[in-house]
Design a protein around this motif. Structure first.
Motif, PDB file in Angstrom:
ATOM      1  N   ASN A   1      39.081  35.622  44.583  1.00  0.00           N
ATOM      2  CA  ASN A   1      38.338  36.481  43.889  1.00  0.00           C
ATOM      3  C   ASN A   1      37.462  36.021  42.879  1.00  0.00           C
ATOM      4  OD1 ASN A   1      40.410  36.303  42.001  1.00  0.00           O
ATOM      5  ND2 ASN A   1      41.259  38.303  42.857  1.00  0.00           N
TER       6      ASN A   1
ATOM      7  N   LYS B   1      52.676  35.361  45.581  1.00  0.00           N
ATOM      8  CA  LYS B   1      51.514  35.181  46.424  1.00  0.00           C
ATOM      9  C   LYS B   1      51.726  34.549  47.816  1.00  0.00           C
ATOM     10  CE  LYS B   1      50.023  31.938  43.379  1.00  0.00           C
ATOM     11  NZ  LYS B   1      51.149  32.119  42.357  1.00  0.00           N
TER      12      LYS B   1
ATOM     13  N   ILE C   1      42.990  28.025  45.361  1.00  0.00           N
ATOM     14  CA  ILE C   1      44.043  28.259  46.159  1.00  0.00           C
ATOM     15  C   ILE C   1      44.547  27.128  47.092  1.00  0.00           C
ATOM     16  CG2 ILE C   1      44.383  29.550  48.400  1.00  0.00           C
ATOM     17  CD1 ILE C   1      42.637  31.699  47.103  1.00  0.00           C
TER      18      ILE C   1
ATOM     19  N   ARG D   1      47.588  41.018  41.466  1.00  0.00           N
ATOM     20  CA  ARG D   1      47.670  41.775  42.899  1.00  0.00           C
ATOM     21  C   ARG D   1      49.387  41.493  43.341  1.00  0.00           C
ATOM     22  NH1 ARG D   1      42.771  39.015  46.125  1.00  0.00           N
ATOM     23  NH2 ARG D   1      43.734  36.979  44.653  1.00  0.00           N
TER      24      ARG D   1
ATOM     25  N   SER E   1      54.276  39.494  50.063  1.00  0.00           N
ATOM     26  CA  SER E   1      52.984  38.962  49.144  1.00  0.00           C
ATOM     27  C   SER E   1      52.074  40.320  49.658  1.00  0.00           C
ATOM     28  CB  SER E   1      52.541  37.845  49.587  1.00  0.00           C
ATOM     29  OG  SER E   1      52.178  37.574  50.989  1.00  0.00           O
TER      30      SER E   1
ATOM     31  N   SER F   1      38.810  35.581  39.590  1.00  0.00           N
ATOM     32  CA  SER F   1      39.702  35.030  39.057  1.00  0.00           C
ATOM     33  C   SER F   1      40.429  33.505  39.699  1.00  0.00           C
ATOM     34  CB  SER F   1      40.671  35.714  38.587  1.00  0.00           C
ATOM     35  OG  SER F   1      40.058  37.132  37.597  1.00  0.00           O
ATOM     36  N   ILE F   2      40.521  33.793  40.986  1.00  0.00           N
ATOM     37  CA  ILE F   2      41.035  32.622  41.732  1.00  0.00           C
ATOM     38  C   ILE F   2      40.374  32.109  42.846  1.00  0.00           C
ATOM     39  CG2 ILE F   2      43.162  32.108  43.022  1.00  0.00           C
ATOM     40  CD1 ILE F   2      44.632  34.557  41.840  1.00  0.00           C
TER      41      ILE F   2
ATOM     42  N   TYR G   1      41.327  36.374  50.384  1.00  0.00           N
ATOM     43  CA  TYR G   1      42.192  36.241  49.037  1.00  0.00           C
ATOM     44  C   TYR G   1      41.264  35.687  47.713  1.00  0.00           C
ATOM     45  CZ  TYR G   1      46.734  36.559  46.958  1.00  0.00           C
ATOM     46  OH  TYR G   1      47.589  37.029  45.811  1.00  0.00           O
TER      47      TYR G   1
ATOM     48  N   SER H   1      53.144  35.318  38.049  1.00  0.00           N
ATOM     49  CA  SER H   1      52.014  34.220  38.525  1.00  0.00           C
ATOM     50  C   SER H   1      50.598  34.671  37.846  1.00  0.00           C
ATOM     51  CB  SER H   1      51.651  34.453  39.919  1.00  0.00           C
ATOM     52  OG  SER H   1      51.188  35.481  40.401  1.00  0.00           O
ATOM     53  N   HIS H   2      49.525  34.207  38.227  1.00  0.00           N
ATOM     54  CA  HIS H   2      48.163  34.357  37.516  1.00  0.00           C
ATOM     55  C   HIS H   2      47.601  35.484  38.391  1.00  0.00           C
ATOM     56  CE1 HIS H   2      47.546  31.233  40.539  1.00  0.00           C
ATOM     57  NE2 HIS H   2      46.293  31.291  40.387  1.00  0.00           N
ATOM     58  N   ASP H   3      48.061  35.682  39.359  1.00  0.00           N
ATOM     59  CA  ASP H   3      47.438  36.913  40.146  1.00  0.00           C
ATOM     60  C   ASP H   3      48.180  38.328  40.242  1.00  0.00           C
ATOM     61  OD1 ASP H   3      46.411  38.281  42.172  1.00  0.00           O
ATOM     62  OD2 ASP H   3      46.633  36.871  43.840  1.00  0.00           O
TER      63      ASP H   3
ATOM     64  N   THR I   1      49.200  30.239  33.223  1.00  0.00           N
ATOM     65  CA  THR I   1      48.859  31.154  32.424  1.00  0.00           C
ATOM     66  C   THR I   1      48.932  30.605  31.158  1.00  0.00           C
ATOM     67  OG1 THR I   1      51.003  32.157  32.887  1.00  0.00           O
ATOM     68  CG2 THR I   1      49.338  33.025  34.142  1.00  0.00           C
TER      69      THR I   1
END
Length: 222
Positions: A167, A133, A175, A45, A157, A169-170, A165, A41-43, A72
């Motif tokens: 941040n 996620k 979301i 975390r 997750s 970047s997201i 959740y 994913s693009h996360d 991505t």
């Protein structure tokens, strides 16, 4: 990819989004398993959660699956699995404990290409922990069970609440767009043979329809 001007996040939108978020979360308790499968994913975390589970001894094998997907492609220069693997190494996971599948571009390919990779290595794990996620837990479960109905699976997750959740970047808007699109896929993909069926409670689907009406429609299948 979700781009451009986003609808405003009002208190009504937040309440509707929390309802959808809670539906996507499965709340599985985790058991020791044969493999941890972290979906790209693009996360980052998500990678951190998978590596932490390996370090906690939840499974002997850590698999990262992901090429360059919807979020991505054009933004990252290396496949999601490669970046996630590096994060895991930096956290202390040894190279020999990991497998990287770096071709897949969607959830179905995550499962199919990972299965092919395991077969090529002579591996046949019977139980998995899937890491994704929070707002993709349910879809990851439905896709896994369609592709691997005979395997045992738990889904988890990053352990972060809805309010915390977003941040740098997201964003919360992204979301919500993603959650709305994934809820539509949970309804539509079983008809296409991509996922197992899962019931969607009436209030959750009503929240979906209201969010779409308010402009959260960029991640919908057309």
């Amino acid at each position: 990819m979700i781009t451009g001007k986003q609808p405003p996040v009002t208190e009504e939108v937040r309440e509707l989004a929390r309802l959808v978020w809670d539906y996507h979360l499965l709340g599985h308790s985790l058991e020791n398993s044969h493999a941890i499968l972290v979906l790209g994913s693009h996360d980052p975390r998500v990678a951190e959660r998978g590596a932490a589970l390996w370090l906690d001894g939840k499974a002997p094998l850590l698999i990262f699956s992901g090429g360059l997907g919807n979020f991505t492609a054009g933004l990252w220069e290396e496949p999601e699995a490669v970046l996630f693997g590096r994060i895991a190494r930096e956290m202390g996971v040894p190279e020999e404990a990991m497998l990287l599948e770096s071709r897949s571009t969607n959830s179905g390919e995550n499962m199919r290409f990972t299965r092919e990779l395991l077969k090529s290595r002579g591996l046949n794990p019977h139980s998995f922990i899937i890491v994704q996620k929070p707002y993709m837990e349910r879809r990851a479960y439905a896709t896994f069970k369609k592709n691997w109905p005979d395997k045992s699976v738990r889904v988890t997750s990053p352990q972060i609440a809805f309010e915390q959740y977003p941040n740098e970047s997201i964003s919360l808007e992204v979301i919500i767009q993603s959650m709305v699109g994934d809820l539509q896929r949970i309804r539509e993909y079983p008809k296409m043979g991509f996922q197992i069926h899962q019931d969607i409670p009436g209030p959750v689907w009503a929240a979906f329809e209201r969010l779409v009406a308010l402009g959260f429609d960029q991640h919908l299948i057309r």
